[in-house]
Design an enzyme around this catalytic site. Structure first.
Site, short mmCIF file in Angstrom:
data_model
loop_
_atom_site.label_atom_id
_atom_site.label_comp_id
_atom_site.label_asym_id
_atom_site.label_seq_id
_atom_site.Cartn_x
_atom_site.Cartn_y
_atom_site.Cartn_z
N CYS A 127 -14.72 40.24 -11.66
CA CYS A 127 -15.64 41.48 -12.24
C CYS A 127 -16.69 42.14 -11.39
O CYS A 127 -16.71 43.59 -11.11
CB CYS A 127 -16.28 41.11 -13.46
N HIS A 242 -22.69 43.65 -15.45
CA HIS A 242 -22.93 43.50 -14.22
C HIS A 242 -23.99 44.39 -13.34
O HIS A 242 -23.37 45.53 -13.41
CB HIS A 242 -22.07 42.80 -13.33
N1 LIG Z 1 -15.90 37.45 -18.86
C1 LIG Z 1 -15.49 38.08 -17.96
O1 LIG Z 1 -16.50 39.02 -17.24
C2 LIG Z 1 -14.55 38.06 -16.78
C3 LIG Z 1 -14.19 39.11 -15.93
C4 LIG Z 1 -13.00 38.89 -15.00
C5 LIG Z 1 -12.08 38.07 -15.24
N2 LIG Z 1 -12.31 37.11 -16.24
C6 LIG Z 1 -11.36 36.02 -16.54
O2 LIG Z 1 -10.73 36.19 -17.63
C7 LIG Z 1 -10.46 34.77 -17.99
C8 LIG Z 1 -11.06 34.62 -19.55
O3 LIG Z 1 -12.34 34.94 -19.75
P1 LIG Z 1 -13.05 35.06 -21.00
O4 LIG Z 1 -14.57 35.47 -20.71
O5 LIG Z 1 -12.27 36.04 -22.12
O6 LIG Z 1 -13.33 33.63 -21.77
P2 LIG Z 1 -13.29 33.11 -23.15
O7 LIG Z 1 -13.77 34.14 -23.95
O8 LIG Z 1 -13.98 31.64 -23.09
O9 LIG Z 1 -11.61 32.86 -23.55
C9 LIG Z 1 -10.75 31.90 -23.10
C10 LIG Z 1 -9.30 32.13 -23.66
O10 LIG Z 1 -8.30 31.41 -22.75
C11 LIG Z 1 -7.68 30.73 -23.79
N3 LIG Z 1 -7.34 29.26 -23.21
C12 LIG Z 1 -8.21 28.39 -22.83
N4 LIG Z 1 -7.36 27.20 -22.62
C13 LIG Z 1 -6.03 27.64 -22.70
C14 LIG Z 1 -4.61 26.97 -22.40
N5 LIG Z 1 -4.87 25.82 -22.15
N6 LIG Z 1 -3.61 27.69 -22.81
C15 LIG Z 1 -3.61 28.90 -23.34
N7 LIG Z 1 -4.91 29.63 -23.62
C16 LIG Z 1 -6.13 29.04 -23.20
C17 LIG Z 1 -8.68 30.52 -25.02
O11 LIG Z 1 -7.96 30.19 -25.96
P3 LIG Z 1 -8.72 29.37 -27.48
O12 LIG Z 1 -9.65 30.32 -28.16
O13 LIG Z 1 -7.90 28.69 -28.17
O14 LIG Z 1 -9.41 28.40 -26.78
C18 LIG Z 1 -9.19 31.83 -24.93
O15 LIG Z 1 -8.22 32.78 -25.62
C19 LIG Z 1 -10.86 33.81 -17.21
O16 LIG Z 1 -9.83 33.54 -16.04
C20 LIG Z 1 -12.12 34.53 -16.43
O17 LIG Z 1 -12.22 34.26 -15.17
C21 LIG Z 1 -13.41 37.21 -17.03
#
Ligand SMILES: NC(=O)c1ccc[n+]([C@@H]2O[C@H](COP(=O)([O-])OP(=O)(O)OC[C@H]3O[C@@H](n4cnc5c(N)ncnc54)[C@H](OP(=O)(O)O)[C@@H]3O)[C@@H](O)[C@H]2O)c1
Length: 349
Positions: A127, A242
């Site tokens: 990000c 950010h």
């Molecule tokens: N947040 C940001 O600003 C941002 C920016 C760029 C990239 N990202 C990337 O995007 C991803 C998610 O971020 P987020 O902020 O959305 O995180 P989050 O709110 O913690 O959500 C994580 C998601 O992944 C799922 N998950 C976790 N373990 C899993 C598994 N073993 N199999 C299938 N699904 C699984 C979770 O499902 P459950 O609900 O069932 O646990 C949930 O849907 C990360 O890789 C992060 O690095 C985030």
């Protein structure tokens, strides 16, 4: 593609996944069917719009044109190649595939042509890198960037939903003169604090992985490994959005006025730059918006070929979900989806 593409959203219950589902609908992505995947914990959960969370499995990955992943690096490592092998193009939000030579790392406004070379997996950048390169691209094209000195002020939503809950719980406790629970999302209390520790330190490395991503991904996206980059990533008690202070040293002369002109004309950028009127980008204003906001454009008082910029964006939107959907749209427009199912797919792994 007569009835629309078949699309998988993996990590559909998370912050980014929820927004992805919303944006696919709002931007009228030509999806015939969307299937929501998350962890076993969420299987069977109803997400609205008739979507019920599915679990990942060998059979479940078959028959997709597109799979957008936002479920962390280990899930992407295990399942993205399987979707790709089964014929889907994967757009992955995690860091798992970004620096792989066979995987294009793409920002819609910056290097869309890199999509053409995909072999089943396309990576969405980190990000803080994403928002920065949208603003840097026009300056790089005009004057050639020689060196960047970056300090980030990163929101807690970048760590995930649990970290946001922790910030709010700590803030509430401290405002009510109560003790806080032991911090879980970070090494220290995040409420009313600033942590020079965004991401994690790998053994023997004095930079965090977040700082390394900013350095390596910026060079890959701008296609110039010679750019010298210094980065300090700081986590601040901001819920979303950010902010980045970026010192840009160019190879050729570039005035602040010309930089403002270039940024005004750049796709995906909004310039907010009138300090006398206290007008500059703010995280709270960027939240819910898709653009990258740039202000405080000025000559570095210490270097005649350097400028200082303040760059702000919604890390969940342009920093993740918006760019992923833009990439999906570009793949569809360029006829790069749906062509793989019958081909002898060569996964990037
Ligand atoms: N947040 C940001 O600003 C941002 C920016 C760029 C990239 N990202 C990337 O995007 C991803 C998610 O971020 P987020 O902020 O959305 O995180 P989050 O709110 O913690 O959500 C994580 C998601 O992944 C799922 N998950 C976790 N373990 C899993 C598994 N073993 N199999 C299938 N699904 C699984 C979770 O499902 P459950 O609900 O069932 O646990 C949930 O849907 C990360 O890789 C992060 O690095 C985030």
């Amino acid at each position: 593609m007569s009835n629309g593409y078949r699309v998988a959203v993996v990590g559909a219950t998370g912050q980014v996944g929820t927004l992805l589902l919303k944006l696919l609908r709002e931007r009228n992505f030509p999806a015939g069917e969307i299937v929501a995947f998350a962890s076993e914990r969420s299987v069977g959960r109803e997400l609205g719009g008739g979507l019920v969370v599915q679990g990942l499995g060998e059979q479940a990955v078959r028959g997709f044109d597109l799979a957008i992943f936002s479920a962390g690096g280990s899930t992407s490592g295990e399942w993205a190649p399987r979707f790709a092998e089964a014929g889907a193009v994967v757009v992955d939000n995690s860091s798992r595939w970004r620096m792989n030579e066979d995987v294009p790392l793409v920002v819609a406004e910056v290097n869309a042509d890199a999509l053409q070379a995909h072999r089943g997996i396309v990576a969405n950048p980190n990000c803080s890198t994403m928002q920065m390169v949208v603003a840097l691209k026009p300056l790089h094209d005009e004057a050639g960037i020689e060196r960047l000195v970056i300090s980030t002020y990163q929101a807690v939503s970048g760590t995930g939903k649990r970290a946001v809950d922790e910030l709010l719980d700590q803030s509430h406790a401290l405002l009510h003169e109560q003790a806080i629970s032991t911090p879980e999302s970070y090494a220290h209390q995040i409420a009313f604090n600033a942590l020079p520790h965004a991401g994690s330190f790998a053994a023997g490395d004095d930079h965090t992985d977040e700082e390394r991503k900013l350095i390596n991904e910026t060079r890959k996206i701008l296609g110039d490994p010679s750019i010298a980059i210094s980065a300090t990533c700081v986590r601040v008690p901001v819920v979303n959005g950010h902010s980045e202070a970026v010192n840009v040293q160019t190879r050729r002369e570039l005035s602040p006025e010309r930089a403002r002109e270039l940024l005004d004309a750049a796709p995906g950028v909004t310039v907010l730059d009138d300090p006398d009127a206290a007008l500059y980008p703010l995280a709270i204003d960027a939240t819910g918006r898709d653009d990258v906001f740039v202000g405080r454009i000025r000559r570095d008082a210490g270097h005649e070929r350097a400028l200082d910029l303040w760059i702000v964006a919604d890390n969940l939107r342009k920093g993740a979900a918006t760019n992923a959907v833009q990439l999906a749209e570009l793949l569809a427009e360029r006829g790069l989806l749906g062509a793989r199912a019958d081909a002898a797919a060569t996964p990037a792994a």
